[in-house]
Motif scaffolding. Structure first.
Motif, PDB file in Angstrom:
ATOM      1  N   SER A   1       0.832  -1.202   0.000  1.00  0.00           N
ATOM      2  CA  SER A   1       0.000   0.000   0.000  1.00  0.00           C
ATOM      3  C   SER A   1       0.870   1.256   0.000  1.00  0.00           C
ATOM      4  O   SER A   1       0.529   2.265  -0.626  1.00  0.00           O
ATOM      5  CB  SER A   1      -0.936   0.007   1.219  1.00  0.00           C
ATOM      6  N   GLY A   2       2.016   1.186   0.687  1.00  0.00           N
ATOM      7  CA  GLY A   2       2.945   2.312   0.664  1.00  0.00           C
ATOM      8  C   GLY A   2       3.502   2.566  -0.724  1.00  0.00           C
ATOM      9  O   GLY A   2       3.616   3.715  -1.170  1.00  0.00           O
ATOM     10  N   ALA A   3       3.859   1.486  -1.422  1.00  0.00           N
ATOM     11  CA  ALA A   3       4.381   1.629  -2.783  1.00  0.00           C
ATOM     12  C   ALA A   3       3.334   2.228  -3.718  1.00  0.00           C
ATOM     13  O   ALA A   3       3.645   3.103  -4.546  1.00  0.00           O
ATOM     14  CB  ALA A   3       4.845   0.268  -3.307  1.00  0.00           C
ATOM     15  N   LEU A   4       2.088   1.781  -3.590  1.00  0.00           N
ATOM     16  CA  LEU A   4       1.024   2.329  -4.426  1.00  0.00           C
ATOM     17  C   LEU A   4       0.801   3.812  -4.126  1.00  0.00           C
ATOM     18  O   LEU A   4       0.455   4.595  -5.010  1.00  0.00           O
ATOM     19  CB  LEU A   4      -0.274   1.545  -4.203  1.00  0.00           C
ATOM     20  N   GLY A   5       1.022   4.201  -2.886  1.00  0.00           N
ATOM     21  CA  GLY A   5       0.859   5.595  -2.515  1.00  0.00           C
ATOM     22  C   GLY A   5       1.902   6.510  -3.119  1.00  0.00           C
ATOM     23  O   GLY A   5       1.724   7.731  -3.131  1.00  0.00           O
ATOM     24  N   TYR A   6       2.988   5.929  -3.627  1.00  0.00           N
ATOM     25  CA  TYR A   6       4.075   6.716  -4.216  1.00  0.00           C
ATOM     26  C   TYR A   6       4.055   6.672  -5.748  1.00  0.00           C
ATOM     27  O   TYR A   6       5.079   6.876  -6.395  1.00  0.00           O
ATOM     28  CB  TYR A   6       5.425   6.198  -3.721  1.00  0.00           C
ATOM     29  N   ARG A   7       2.895   6.423  -6.332  1.00  0.00           N
ATOM     30  CA  ARG A   7       2.817   6.291  -7.797  1.00  0.00           C
ATOM     31  C   ARG A   7       3.343   7.538  -8.508  1.00  0.00           C
ATOM     32  O   ARG A   7       4.059   7.441  -9.508  1.00  0.00           O
ATOM     33  CB  ARG A   7       1.369   6.016  -8.229  1.00  0.00           C
ATOM     34  N   ALA A   8       2.984   8.702  -7.997  1.00  0.00           N
ATOM     35  CA  ALA A   8       3.402   9.935  -8.675  1.00  0.00           C
ATOM     36  C   ALA A   8       4.922  10.087  -8.662  1.00  0.00           C
ATOM     37  O   ALA A   8       5.531  10.466  -9.667  1.00  0.00           O
ATOM     38  CB  ALA A   8       2.742  11.147  -8.007  1.00  0.00           C
ATOM     39  N   GLU A   9       5.546   9.788  -7.504  1.00  0.00           N
ATOM     40  CA  GLU A   9       7.004   9.927  -7.382  1.00  0.00           C
ATOM     41  C   GLU A   9       7.751   8.880  -8.195  1.00  0.00           C
ATOM     42  O   GLU A   9       8.937   9.049  -8.490  1.00  0.00           O
ATOM     43  CB  GLU A   9       7.414   9.835  -5.913  1.00  0.00           C
ATOM     44  N   LEU A  10       7.077   7.802  -8.555  1.00  0.00           N
ATOM     45  CA  LEU A  10       7.727   6.748  -9.342  1.00  0.00           C
ATOM     46  C   LEU A  10       7.688   7.018 -10.844  1.00  0.00           C
ATOM     47  O   LEU A  10       8.326   6.306 -11.615  1.00  0.00           O
ATOM     48  CB  LEU A  10       7.047   5.393  -9.067  1.00  0.00           C
ATOM     49  N   THR A  11       6.974   8.058 -11.244  1.00  0.00           N
ATOM     50  CA  THR A  11       6.880   8.393 -12.665  1.00  0.00           C
ATOM     51  C   THR A  11       8.270   8.652 -13.256  1.00  0.00           C
ATOM     52  O   THR A  11       9.052   9.425 -12.703  1.00  0.00           O
ATOM     53  CB  THR A  11       6.001   9.647 -12.868  1.00  0.00           C
ATOM     54  N   GLY A  12       8.572   7.988 -14.358  1.00  0.00           N
ATOM     55  CA  GLY A  12       9.857   8.168 -15.021  1.00  0.00           C
ATOM     56  C   GLY A  12      11.003   7.378 -14.430  1.00  0.00           C
ATOM     57  O   GLY A  12      12.142   7.491 -14.897  1.00  0.00           O
ATOM     58  N   GLN A  13      10.744   6.564 -13.416  1.00  0.00           N
ATOM     59  CA  GLN A  13      11.813   5.811 -12.753  1.00  0.00           C
ATOM     60  C   GLN A  13      11.806   4.322 -13.102  1.00  0.00           C
ATOM     61  O   GLN A  13      12.469   3.537 -12.428  1.00  0.00           O
ATOM     62  CB  GLN A  13      11.697   5.961 -11.224  1.00  0.00           C
TER      63      GLN A  13
END
Length: 259
Positions: A58-70
């Protein structure tokens, strides 16, 4: 487990989910509680690993925006995390339980030192980033080179064997070797932790004995704690959270040494 034991494990799961969101090292809350309610050390470790998977996911899903382009970075480092996590899980079950009971107090001690040093590590990383704040370095930011991959591989072996403070280790390594914001690196850290916990848990499902009551309670608690973690983290000062981790970590060491 008695009803009070179950309540303690559930509450520990909530705290672990919240602490993992804020500073990491949630295992240093759940592991001592599982020992206190009578779960054997190796069973406590594998049950804890499986129970914390929903919280890290759930924590990883919460960081979807920050994972953009990575995606390239996540794929490269995630492969190392997968191999390392599986290796650590295998070592946990291959080595005798007496070895685990000897090694884990040392690992908990190392984790506690990392928790204490976390503010200084973060400050060092920020100063390093300030000194090298230029428009270059994007190639380094993509993958970090073989040094970072190798270091994360070893950290993931540790994480597959015993998960405490692996997030702090990941952030320290990436912060020193990658040129990117801490929020984006924290997003990658959450994904790597999810990979290690998940691959270890899947392996344990095939080869280990679980305390399914503990798994269910920690899964429920950590999922709720992950959602509440940001709110709790903003209301409680980081030193208070670290103090909680230190108290329960020391309790774990004492319990393991007195067994």
């Amino acid at each position: 487990m008695s009803i009070w034991d179950m309540a303690a494990v559930l509450f520990a799961g909530v705290w672990a989910g919240a602490i993992n969101t804020v500073v990491g090292s949630g295992t240093l809350v759940t592991f001592p509680v599982l020992l206190a309610v009578g779960v054997p050390p190796v069973t406590a470790t594998v049950s804890n690993a499986l129970g914390l998977v929903p919280g890290t996911l759930s924590g990883a899903l919460g960081y979807r925006a920050e994972l953009t382009g990575q995606q390239p970075r996540v794929l490269r480092l995630g492969a190392a995390a997968l191999v390392g996590g599986l290796t650590g899980a295998i070592l946990l079950l291959v080595l005798p339980s007496t070895a685990f009971e000897t090694i884990v107090p040392v690992l908990v001690g190392i984790a506690l030192v990392l928790v204490v040093l976390q503010p200084r590590i973060a400050a060092l990383v920020q100063r390093r980033r300030a000194r090298h704040a230029t428009g270059t370095g994007r190639a380094t930011a993509v993958d970090g080179g073989p040094v970072l991959v190798g270091a994360l591989l070893l950290a993931s072996v540790y994480g597959g064997y015993f998960t405490a403070a692996q997030g702090i280790i990941y952030l320290s390594l990436m912060g020193m070797l990658l040129d990117d914001t801490m929020q984006r690196l924290n997003a990658v850290k959450t994904v790597l932790s999810t990979i290690v916990n998940s691959v270890a848990a899947l392996f344990f499902l095939l080869a280990a004995d679980f305390d399914w009551t503990a798994v269910g309670l920690i899964a429920l608690g950590s999922t709720a704690g992950g959602v509440l973690g940001a709110r709790i983290g903003r209301r409680l000062p980081p030193p208070a959270l670290r103090a909680v981790i230190l108290v329960v970590g020391v309790a774990a060491i004492v319990q393991l040494l007195l067994r």
